[in-house]
Design an enzyme around this catalytic site. Structure first.
Site, short mmCIF file in Angstrom:
data_model
loop_
_atom_site.label_atom_id
_atom_site.label_comp_id
_atom_site.label_asym_id
_atom_site.label_seq_id
_atom_site.Cartn_x
_atom_site.Cartn_y
_atom_site.Cartn_z
N HIS A 6 0.84 -1.20 0.00
CA HIS A 6 0.00 0.00 0.00
C HIS A 6 0.88 1.25 0.00
O HIS A 6 1.33 1.70 1.06
CB HIS A 6 -0.90 0.01 1.24
CG HIS A 6 -1.78 -1.20 1.37
ND1 HIS A 6 -1.28 -2.45 1.69
CD2 HIS A 6 -3.12 -1.34 1.21
CE1 HIS A 6 -2.28 -3.31 1.73
NE2 HIS A 6 -3.41 -2.67 1.45
N HIS A 41 -4.17 3.08 -3.31
CA HIS A 41 -4.26 2.68 -1.91
C HIS A 41 -3.63 1.31 -1.67
O HIS A 41 -2.84 1.15 -0.73
CB HIS A 41 -5.73 2.65 -1.47
CG HIS A 41 -5.94 2.33 -0.02
ND1 HIS A 41 -5.68 1.08 0.51
CD2 HIS A 41 -6.39 3.09 1.02
CE1 HIS A 41 -5.96 1.08 1.81
NE2 HIS A 41 -6.38 2.29 2.14
N GLU A 92 -16.86 -4.51 24.92
CA GLU A 92 -15.97 -5.65 25.14
C GLU A 92 -14.74 -5.62 24.24
O GLU A 92 -13.62 -5.90 24.70
CB GLU A 92 -16.74 -6.96 24.92
CG GLU A 92 -17.79 -7.26 25.96
CD GLU A 92 -19.15 -6.63 25.67
OE1 GLU A 92 -20.09 -6.86 26.44
OE2 GLU A 92 -19.26 -5.89 24.66
#
Length: 676
Positions: free
Chosen positions: A29, A263, A412
């Site tokens: 990338h 990207h 969580e």
């Protein structure tokens, strides 16, 4: 301070190196790394403090990269700082390389965290920032340091950013400075195609200090970092507006910036001209891995400045140690991981109780004995019984980290990532609790705990369908199978990546906690909601025999010539004992084996395993989860009583009868297996 023109040259050098690494690897990338080069340059050349001769110094600032796909940017700046060679950069993503596709924790080289799954990196930074405040509250502000995080559009979109933003703002963590590389590009779309929220207002609502700058303006970035360091009440978010693929050009020399295509693939694969891009950025297309003279000069100056800073810190520490000898010994014990002496034999345990209650009793002792243990709960402390710890301390609040409990709220996954960050920071032992069914939310962070070999203790209660009336949404069935897979997955040291313990009674819970504290890998404690009858002994004390939990499996009830071996974990062991007693009355002798951790059991010598599970004797297994939980122990020729369906809403004793979890069923099924 280096001139802005020099720093721009350094940033361009990082852009070229990043693109060259990906180009050579034919994978990676480049675009985001090219856009973020200016910020990373300013941070590393003027602000991030560490000892270049002792990268593991606990007094260092931490830098947590969230978008792991931007590893070329991190490796490039660290190579200019002297921690990677040119050959290391050239071997990006190759077998045996120190430059994997996504960074893997390597403190000596300056990589603080393993990153890749978006969102977790900056959540770990939050954990490190909390740990820093915890340590400073005990040893003084002389050791204060900052945690910097780098996030991307993708991390902002990941739901975990909600938890990080809320918690950091609530606790007023001004030692946390986060840079948001806002380039409006992600892997398959532009950001504004999927997200038009006002990010600045969102973080302001959470209580952050938010600054928005041109991410390619050296002065603006410097001023923002100075302002962030000056902030004393709030965490800071610096939003840097940047350009994906900054400096990239196409075959005709036309700008190839701000494109989705750069990207996640090499520039040439995206349609840009790599050689022309290198030239456009002031480099040599024939030697794209060359280090600019400006880069050498800037980082040489920075190394000397850092050595001067490190020497100053060492002098401060030396003076502090001289004046606080006892505190200094405690500080060293925190950092070394040395545990205090704990008399586990003396812990009084109520008989026939729930293992979550037994855990609470142990936690009450640990709260008094283990001064650097931080326990957290996701809004369930009075149910997962981590309140056994909380009752002996207090929760963190803004400006006060003298307690040892972290109330995470209902989050969580964020909580688990924060625990990883605490462990990465060092000096503390993190443990967190919630219901076992919600381990589903935590699994991505548990996996990174295992991959990074972090000593995080997971306290999962309400371990079976015996949650009862709350029904199938809260009754774990497949969860034990899922988490025990981590016992079979090895880390890069060749060890089982996690220790999973499901104690069979309160006495074993005490020794399971002992093992959990002494381990250096992540540990899961899977605990019951309902009461469990204490197991019998073979002649000694139950507490003494329970110490065999360290072997992963052992005999709890035996016969001279057993006709069958009965195997279980957790609360099902006592049910096997009931069945065995009935079988004995009928003249059928059996052995009952408790295997709280198959991983630890399989790591024992083969001779020991065979002594516990002798060959040639039929085996019967009982599990409240999927039958596969015991398949490796029972074998295909044996019989396993387990669940292959979701639970139902009803009192747990009713469910026990409906699902056949009682001594009578065990006896009947063993006789059927033996054809008696």
């Amino acid at each position: 301070m280096s001139t802005n023109s020099k720093l721009t040259r350094v940033a361009d050098n990082i852009r070229i190196l990043s693109a060259a690494m990906v180009e050579r690897a034919k994978s990676g990338h480049p675009g985001g790394a090219m856009g973020g080069a200016d910020f990373i340059t300013v941070l590393y050349t003027e602000f991030l403090r560490y000892d270049p001769d002792n990268m593991a110094s606990p007094l260092r600032d931490r830098f947590f990269l969230d978008p792991g796909h931007m590893s070329p940017m991190l490796y490039s700046v660290l190579s200019l700082a002297g921690h990677y060679t040119t050959d290391d950069l050239k071997s990006l993503r190759q077998w045996g390389s120190p430059t994997p596709g996504h960074p893997e924790v390597d403190v000596v080289r300056g990589v603080e965290n393993t990153s890749g799954p978006l969102g977790q990196g900056h959540a770990m930074a939050l954990g490190a920032a909390i740990a820093e405040r915890f340590m400073a509250a005990r040893f003084g502000e002389w050791m204060a340091h900052r945690t910097y995080a780098y996030i991307s559009d993708g991390a902002v979109e990941e739901e975990i950013s909600q938890g990080v933003g809320r918690i950091a703002g609530h606790l007023g963590l001004s030692n946390l400075i986060m840079y948001y590389d806002s380039n409006n590009i992600q892997l398959s779309t532009k950001v504004d195609e999927v997200d038009t929220e006002n990010v600045a207002m969102k973080y302001e609502a959470w209580g952050w200090n938010v600054l928005t700058v041109d991410g390619h303006n050296i002065n603006a970035l410097r001023e923002a970092l100075v302002a962030a360091i000056s902030e004393t009440e709030r965490p800071t978010l610096i939003i840097g507006r940047t350009t994906m693929g900054k400096g990239a050009v196409g075959p005709e020399g036309v700008s190839f910036e701000d494109k989705v295509s750069t990207h996640g693939q090499p520039l040439t694969a995206a349609g840009a001209d790599f050689a022309a891009t290198v030239r456009n950025l002031g480099g040599n297309a024939d030697d794209p891995f060359a280090v600019f003279e400006e880069s050498r000069e800037v980082f040489a100056e920075r190394r000397e400045a850092l050595r001067e800073w490190a020497a100053g810190q060492a002098a401060i520490e030396k003076s502090w140690r001289k004046e606080h000898k006892e505190l200094a010994r405690k500080y060293d014990s925190f950092l070394s991981g040395k545990l205090p002496e704990i008399d586990y034999k003396s812990i009084e345990m109520k008989a026939n109780g729930a293992t979550r209650a037994a855990s609470a009793t142990v936690l009450g002792v640990l709260a008094e004995k283990v001064e650097n243990m931080i326990v957290a709960s996701a809004d369930l402390s009075n149910s997962d019984k981590t309140d056994g710890y909380l009752k002996k301390t207090k929760a963190f609040t803004k400006g006060d980290f003298s307690g040892k409990f972290f109330q995470a709220g209902v989050s969580e996954l964020t909580m688990a990532c924060v625990m990883n960050g605490m462990a990465l920071h060092g000096g503390v032992i993190p443990a967190c609790g919630t219901f076992f069914v919600f381990s589903d939310y935590m699994k991505p962070a548990v996996r990174l705990s295992a991959l990074m070999r972090l000593h995080v203790i997971y306290i999962w209660t309400h371990d079976s369908f015996r949650v009862g009336e709350d029904g199938p949404t809260h009754q774990p069935v497949e969860h034990e199978a899922q988490i025990r897979l981590m016992e079979h997955l090895r880390n890069h040291r060749g060890e089982r990546s996690m220790v999973v313990l499901r104690p069979a009674d309160g006495e074993e819970t005490v020794l399971a906690w002992k093992l959990a504290l002494e381990e250096q890998r992540p540990v899961a404690l899977i605990l019951s909601r309902q009461n469990i009858k204490n197991l019998p002994t073979l002649g000694g004390s139950r507490r003494g025999e329970a110490a065999q939990v360290s072997k992963g499996g052992y005999v709890v009830m035996d016969a001279a010539k057993p006709a069958a071996v009965l195997i279980a974990t957790g609360s099902e062991v006592s049910t096997l004992v009931e069945g065995a007693e009935q079988l004995n009355r009928e003249g059928i002798a059996v052995r009952v084996v408790n295997v709280p951790s198959e991983g630890l059991f399989r790591d024992q010598p083969r001779s020991y395993q065979q002594s516990v599970l002798p060959a040639g004797i039929p085996r019967y297994g009982l599990t409240s989860g999927l039958p596969v939980n015991l398949l490796g122990l029972v074998g295909e020729k044996g019989t396993i009583h387990g669940l292959d369906h979701f639970g139902y809403s009803a009192p747990y004793k009713v469910l026990d009868e409906q699902f056949g979890y009682n001594g009578a069923t065990v006896a009947a099924e063993v006789k059927k297996m033996l054809k008696k």
